[in-house]
Each structure stands twice: as structure tokens, then as C-alpha cells.
Scaffold this active site. Structure first.
Site, short mmCIF file in Angstrom:
data_model
loop_
_atom_site.label_atom_id
_atom_site.label_comp_id
_atom_site.label_asym_id
_atom_site.label_seq_id
_atom_site.Cartn_x
_atom_site.Cartn_y
_atom_site.Cartn_z
CG ASN A 213 -0.19 -0.09 2.77
OD1 ASN A 213 0.60 0.65 2.45
ND2 ASN A 213 -0.23 -1.49 3.33
CE LYS A 292 7.04 -12.72 -13.96
NZ LYS A 292 7.58 -12.21 -15.29
N PRO A 310 -2.78 -11.64 9.84
CG PRO A 310 -0.89 -11.88 11.89
CD PRO A 310 -1.32 -12.22 10.61
CG ASP A 311 -6.02 -6.24 14.73
OD1 ASP A 311 -5.21 -5.59 15.44
OD2 ASP A 311 -6.71 -5.99 14.25
CB ILE A 312 0.59 -6.36 15.05
CG1 ILE A 312 0.93 -7.40 13.09
CG2 ILE A 312 2.04 -5.85 15.79
CD1 ILE A 312 1.30 -6.28 12.49
CE LYS A 346 -10.25 1.21 11.96
NZ LYS A 346 -9.33 1.53 10.66
CE LYS A 350 -7.97 -2.00 14.47
NZ LYS A 350 -6.61 -3.46 13.75
#
Ligand code: CTP
Length: 407
Positions: A213, A292, A310-312, A346, A350
Site C-alpha cells: 500500500n 514466477k 493477524p491483527d498485530i 475501532k 481493538k
């Protein structure tokens, strides 16, 4: 933002080839708003002329305790009383020995000795040959001057003017500038261990392709720098970005979300503050091809399946130390719209005490940003400013929220 506005610095040069860097340093200090008074030893004047330093500092250079320009004939008193700090750069082995002994037979060591210790700090930027640096006499003298209250900055490692390679080079002007700025920063996070994640992650599809990103890592790097300047011990887990590591920060480079988790999770257990600025990829390709993926000529496109990463932040925020309040967790939210509503939701999801919202497309890659701080008591805006300024403000906000502190 001029970071040294209002500061008056006595820049002392002792004899060494690194004097050539002091010209650049003098300019850099002035560019950041400081006024600079140069004082040179006789040996320093063998390496660079007082004329150069006068032109750069826009003030006459002092070199003798018998300088008749001072009405009371006491330049050592007058110069040291005006200073917010005395920085000796380069500080030769001989000059360290003079300071260790409390010598006063030439102006620079005299004014160091005569300075009011409680309000005029002394910073030393050593510069010498590697053997001189390693010599027990030098190390003994450095330990002594540090014990006497001087701040001894690090030395660089590399090629030396004498042709040898090793420790003892003076730090570069930009590094010294960072050290001086850090020195003047209030130590709001003294004793804290701060872990920061920053940048994007890169999720491989095959050996030559991947998904990432637009996160530049600038905000996270600025926060790591600000936290270190505020006195914290800082570890920075960075995704793939080409940013220089802030001075004094331990950096661990990772690529994927899984690598970031593996680096961050154990280190969070040593930390007192965790700041998750990384733009972690939410999903990664379900399979990664070893070779490739080639076009087969049929016009068919490959079908990519995804699995969730995974959500760190959530993982760390649920750890026993975080739940017990020994690890203060700060999340970021990159949103495209309805910032307050999304950031508040959020924060709850979290399980973090503080969540910092920003508009993703307006910040990625930019040098400035605006932040929305959301905590249990409400929200507060930090208006658009440089990421450097925002990082400092955020560090101050975090400091007031730590256990035992009060806003
Ligand atoms: N984060 C994380 N690990 C992930 C995803 C996010 O640590 N796998 C952290 C980010 O570093 C940030 C916060 O969680 O501090 C929120 O990231 P963001 O991408 O805004 O939120 P998501 O959890 O991905 O939610 P959504 O995509 O639904 O907005």
C-alpha cells in the site's frame, strides 16, 4: 519550525581534521534558529580559519583569554554566562584530557571550567584516530568528564584521515544537529520503553510480485524519533520503506504482516508503550508461488485467494501486560470518511486506550497531516502540521496518559 529558536550555543573547536565539519555544523545550528558563538583553540585554527567561522556564524570568533574586545577583559565569564549550551566539536583527545584535569590555560578549556554547571550544559563530540580513541587514557578521561557532568556524544566508525579505519570519527553535522535538538527536548518519556510499528507490509504473490500500500512510514519514523528525543528507549519495527533510521533508535526491518507480528509481539512484552502506526495489509494471498506465475497465452487471468492477516495491534492489546495497564497501547486508524465514528468504533474493537485517526489518502506519502485523538473521555484534534510537529505533540499526549501521570 525552527527547532533551536532562541538558543545560544557556544561552539568550541579544538584541534582536529574534523574541524572541516564544524563549518557545516555551524550553518546547520543557525539554520535551525540558534545563535552561535565560535571559540577556537590555537590548534583548531591550524585546520580551519577563524575567518570562515566568523563569516558562517556572523560573529567575531574568540581564541584568546587575553582578548581585549571584552570591556571587563573576561571573555571566559561573558561567553559562558550567555550560553544555553557549550558544544565542543571537534573535541580532541588532548582537549578531553584538559577537561578531565580542569585545566584553564587557554580560553576554551577555561570557559568550560568557568561555566555555571547547573545551567550551562557541556556537550562533547569526540574526534580522533582509532588508537587514540581506544587508548585507556582517553577512555579514562572520557569517563571522568562524563562523571563531572559533561554529555559525551557517540563517535562514528569508518575511514579516518590517517588512512586507518575504525572508531573515533566525529559524527556528521546532521547527526550532531539531531543530538543537540534531542538534548534540548523535555524528557517526557524518560525511563519508558517504546515500540513502534511503521510503514506498509508487503505480501508476496510469487518471487517477483506482491501486494502493498501507499504508506510511506514517515509518521511512524517521526514518532520513533520524537519518543527517543523525549528520553525513551525506542525500537522501530519497519516495513519496506527507504527512510533513514532516527538516531539512537533500534530498527528491525520486516516485510510481511506475519514477520511484523513475529518481530513486534515478543518485543512488546519488554515495552511500556506500543504505538502501531503501520499500515498492515489486512489480507495476504492464500498461497505464494515458489516460481514466477507465467502467462500461458490463453488470456486467462490467475485467480488469487486471500487469507486474513493477524491483527498485530489487537494481539498485543490483549496481552496480559497490556490488560494489566503495564503496556500502554496506541492504535492508528487510516480512514477515508466519517473519521470520528470509525476511529471511536475501532478504539473499542481493538481494545486500546488511545486511538489516533487520520484520513488515509490525505496523509500517505505527505510531510504533513492532521490527527484526531480518541480516548475513553472523548476526542481532540491536532490540526494540520508537519508530521514532525504532530509526532512531538502525540508523544506529549501519550506521556500525560501513562500510569502515574496527570494531564
Ligand atoms: N493493525 C495491525 N495489524 C493489522 C491491521 C491493523 O496492527 N493486521 C493496526 C494498525 O497499525 C493501526 C490499527 O491497527 O494501528 C488500525 O489499522 P487500520 O488499517 O486502520 O484498521 P483495520 O483494523 O485494518 O480496519 P479496517 O480495515 O476495517 O478499517
Amino acid at each position: 519550525m525552527k527547532e533551536l529558536a532562541g538558543k545560544h550555543i557556544v561552539l568550541g573547536l579544538s584541534g582536529g581534521v574534523a574541524c572541516y565539519k564544524s563549518a557545516e555544523l555551524c550553518r546547520a545550528l543557525i539554520k535551525e534558529g540558534a545563535t552561535v558563538q565560535v571559540v577556537m583553540t590555537e590548534a583548531a585554527a591550524q585546520f580551519i580559519t577563524p575567518v570562515t567561522m566568523q563569516a558562517l556564524s556572523n560573529r567575531p570568533v574568540y581564541g584568546s583569554q587575553w582578548d581585549a574586545r571584552e570591556a571587563n577583559n573576561m571573555p571566559h565569564i561573558n561567553l559562558s554566562r550567555e550560553a544555553d549550551a557549550i558544544l565542543i566539536a571537534p573535541c580532541s583527545a588532548d582537549f578531553v584530557a584538559r577537561l578531565a584535569q580542569g585545566r584553564a590555560d587557554e580560553l576554551l578549556s577555561l570557559l568550560c571550567l568557568a561555566r555555571p554547571q547547573e545551567r550551562v550544559p557541556l556537550l562533547l563530540a569526540p574526534a580522533m584516530n582509532r588508537e587514540m580513541w581506544a587508548h585507556p587514557a582517553t577512555q579514562r578521561n572520557l569517563a571522568q568528564v562524563a562523571q563531572d557532568g559533561a554529555t559525551v556524544l557517540a563517535v562514528g566508525n569508518g575511514d579516518q584521515a590517517c588512512g586507518e579505519t575504525g572508531d573515533g570519527r566525529m559524527l556528521e553535522p546532521a547527526e550532531l544537529l539531531e543530538e543537540v535538538i534531542a538534548f534540548f527536548t523535555p524528557k517526557l518519556l524518560a525511563g519508558q520503553k517504546v515500540l513502534v510499528t511503521a510503514g506498509p507490509t508487503f505480501e508476496s504473490i510469487d518471487p517477483v510480485r506482491g501486494i502493498t500500500n501507499h504508506s510511506s512510514g514517515k509518521m511512524g519514523f517521526a514518532i520513533a524519533r520524537a519518543a527517543r528525543e523525549a528520553g525513551a528507549e525506542v525500537t522501530l519495527v519497519a516495513g519496506p520503506v527507504h527512510l533513514p533510521t532516527p538516531r539512537g533508535v533500534q530498527r528491525i526491518n520486516v516485510r510481511s504482516a506475519q514477520e511484523m507480528l513475529a518481530a513486534a509481539e515478543p518485543r512488546a512484552q519488554q515495552a511500556t508503550v506500543f504505538i502501531a502506526t503501520a499500515a498492515v495489509a489486512d489480507w495476504r494471498p492464500a498461497t505464494q508461488a515458489d516460481q514466477k506465475i507465467k502467462k500461458d497465452g490463453s488470456g486467462q487471468t490467475p485467480v488469487l485467494g486471500f487469507v486474513e492477516n493477524p491483527d498485530i495491534l489487537a494481539t498485543v492489546a490483549q496481552s496480559p501486560r497490556a490488560r494489566a495497564g503495564s503496556l500502554f497501547c496506541v492504535g492508528f486508524a487510516a480512514e477515508s470518511h466519517d473519521l470520528l465514528a470509525h476511529a471511536s468504533a475501532k478504539r473499542e474493537r481493538k481494545g486500546v486506550p488511545l486511538l489516533v485517526g487520520n484520513i488515509g489518502p490525505a496523509t500517505f506519502g505527505q510531510d504533513d497531516n492532521a490527527l484526531l485523538l480518541v480516548d475513553a473521555t472523548g476526542h481532540r484534534e491536532l490540526p494540520r502540521a508537519s508530521k514532525r510537529t504532530l509526532a512531538r505533540q502525540l508523544v506529549a499526549e501519550i506521556a500525560t496518559r501513562l500510569p502515574g501521570r496527570h494531564a
